[in-house]
Scaffold this motif. Structure first.
Motif: not given
Length: 423
Positions: A182-206
């Motif tokens: 999705q970030a590649l698409d934003e930069i190449r086709h939607h006038e975005i200069d940069r993207v902070f691509v973040v994957s959070p800590v998965f908060d496992y439940s019991p």
């Protein structure tokens, strides 16, 4: 076509909270796996994992003050006081990437944030239900906002002042590569200069961990006494993956913008693609994975014989490991014999939605150093594995092009192809 490069990376894991520290730990063979610190529920089969609950979040945040713009620091300080645990870590890992950039040169109107993960705050949901059952008045009054996956992206946008696009891309354990797509698409086709691509800590439940145990997906009690031995991709004695807490951030920028801002490229992202196995069950398919690899190589305009290294998904489940191995054999043929691969999950465990970005943070450092970590705990290599998974120790070699595999529940396949950066 716009050249897109990674200019900053950051990570939070039990064996390192900087890319440099993670690289050092991986090369030293340090394991992230130990007893769960807080996930203690009577009858819970899962006793071990990569635990970050004791991580000093506030101390790590305070250390960034001098490295961030004053307005970003002020907004972040206010947010940190009221966010749930996992969301605080999401903001922290994004701030750690921003601290590596020239923030004064960033156009926030042409900056995007994309979070790659889904169902992030499971344990927070369980905790709020417990509070509600005891006394409804005592639940977090902002629960309706904080429980949403979008909140992880929105708090970064608020703290930084990002006015460009904001997305959450959910694809189970394939989420990181899908977010890069999705970030590649934003930069190449939607006038975005940069993207902070973040994957959070998965908060496992019991509840979630126990379900994974019941379907045989994760390690239960076999290695409780020696947790570091539990994650064993490609070993005949593997018995499921080991869950872990980790978060990652990769900043992608248009090369022309990166150069104008004085940001040094670390690696070039050529392509990221995905396919489906047409099943909701965790039954990986050679057909789907092969199609994804070929689709990504085609989009990157790279031939299979140009790939020297693959960062494997390698969960430590028999079906998952062997399906991935068969897919690689189908795509790379005899060239697989000269390639190198390794399995970060053997040391890190499986960070679920964050796994691709966390592992890529380590891979980028390995490619830059030309030094790759061993796959741990392979004492009896599966007879079907006839290619180099670095089972006997680290190795030094040069890589020009590499692949990151990432496959998720729901039959979601995703791959990305990268090129070593050279001016």
């Amino acid at each position: 076509m716009e050249v897109v490069v990674a200019t900053a990376t950051s990570v939070l894991s039990p064996i390192g909270d900087t890319p440099e520290a993670l690289f050092e730990s991986l090369m030293a063979g340090r394991s992230a796996i130990g007893p769960w610190a807080k996930l203690h529920v009577p009858g819970l089969y899962s006793k071990i994992g990569g635990d970050l609950t004791a991580y000093a979040v506030q101390e790590a945040f305070d250390s960034l003050e001098s490295l961030l713009p004053a307005d970003v620091w002020m907004r972040s300080s206010k947010l940190m006081k009221r966010l749930p645990w996992s969301t605080r870590l999401t903001l922290l890992v994004a701030l750690k990437s921003l601290a590596r950039l020239n923030a004064e040169e960033i156009d926030w109107g042409r900056t995007s944030v994309i979070v790659g993960s889904s169902d992030i705050s499971m344990n927070y949901d369980v905790e709020m239900l417990r509070e509600f059952s005891a006394e409804p008045a005592f639940i977090d009054p902002l629960y309706a906002i904080h429980c949403l996956d979008t909140d992880h992206a929105a708090v970064i946008a608020e703290a930084f002042g990002i006015l460009g696009s904001l997305h959450v891309v959910g694809g189970a354990c394939a989420s990181g590569n899908l977010a890069l797509k999705q970030a590649l698409d934003e930069i190449r086709h939607h006038e975005i200069d940069r993207v902070f691509v973040v994957s959070p800590v998965f908060d496992y439940s019991p509840l979630y961990l126990h379900s994974l145990a019941l379907v045989g997906a994760i390690v239960t009690d076999r290695y409780d006494g020696e947790p570091r031995l539990a994650s064993r991709p490609f070993d005949r004695d593997r018995c499921g993956f080991v869950p872990t807490h980790a978060a990652g951030c990769i900043v992608l920028e248009s090369l022309r913008v990166a150069e104008a801002c004085g940001h040094s490229p670390k690696m070039e992202l050529l392509a990221a693609e995905s396919t489906s196995d047409a099943t909701h069950m965790p039954v990986p398919s050679v057909i789907g994975q092969k199609a994804c690899l070929l689709k990504t190589l085609k989009a990157a305009r790279v031939e299979p014989e140009q790939i020297q290294y693959v960062s494997l998904h390698a969960t430590s489940t028999e079906l998952g490991d062997l399906t991935e191995a068969r897919s690689l054999r189908e795509v790379f043929g005899k060239n697989l014999g000269r390639m190198k691969t390794n399995a970060a999950k053997s040391l890190l465990g499986h960070a679920c939605g964050a796994s691709a970005l966390v592992e890529l943070t380590g891979v980028i450092e390995q490619v830059r150093h030309g030094h790759f970590h061993a796959s741990a705990n392979i004492e009896n290599l599966d007879a079907e594995i006839d290619f180099d998974v670095l089972a006997t120790g680290p190795a030094k070699f040069e890589v020009e092009h590499f692949v990151k595999n990432s496959f998720g529940f729901g039959g979601i396949n995703s791959c990305s192809v990268w090129k070593r950066w050279s001016q």
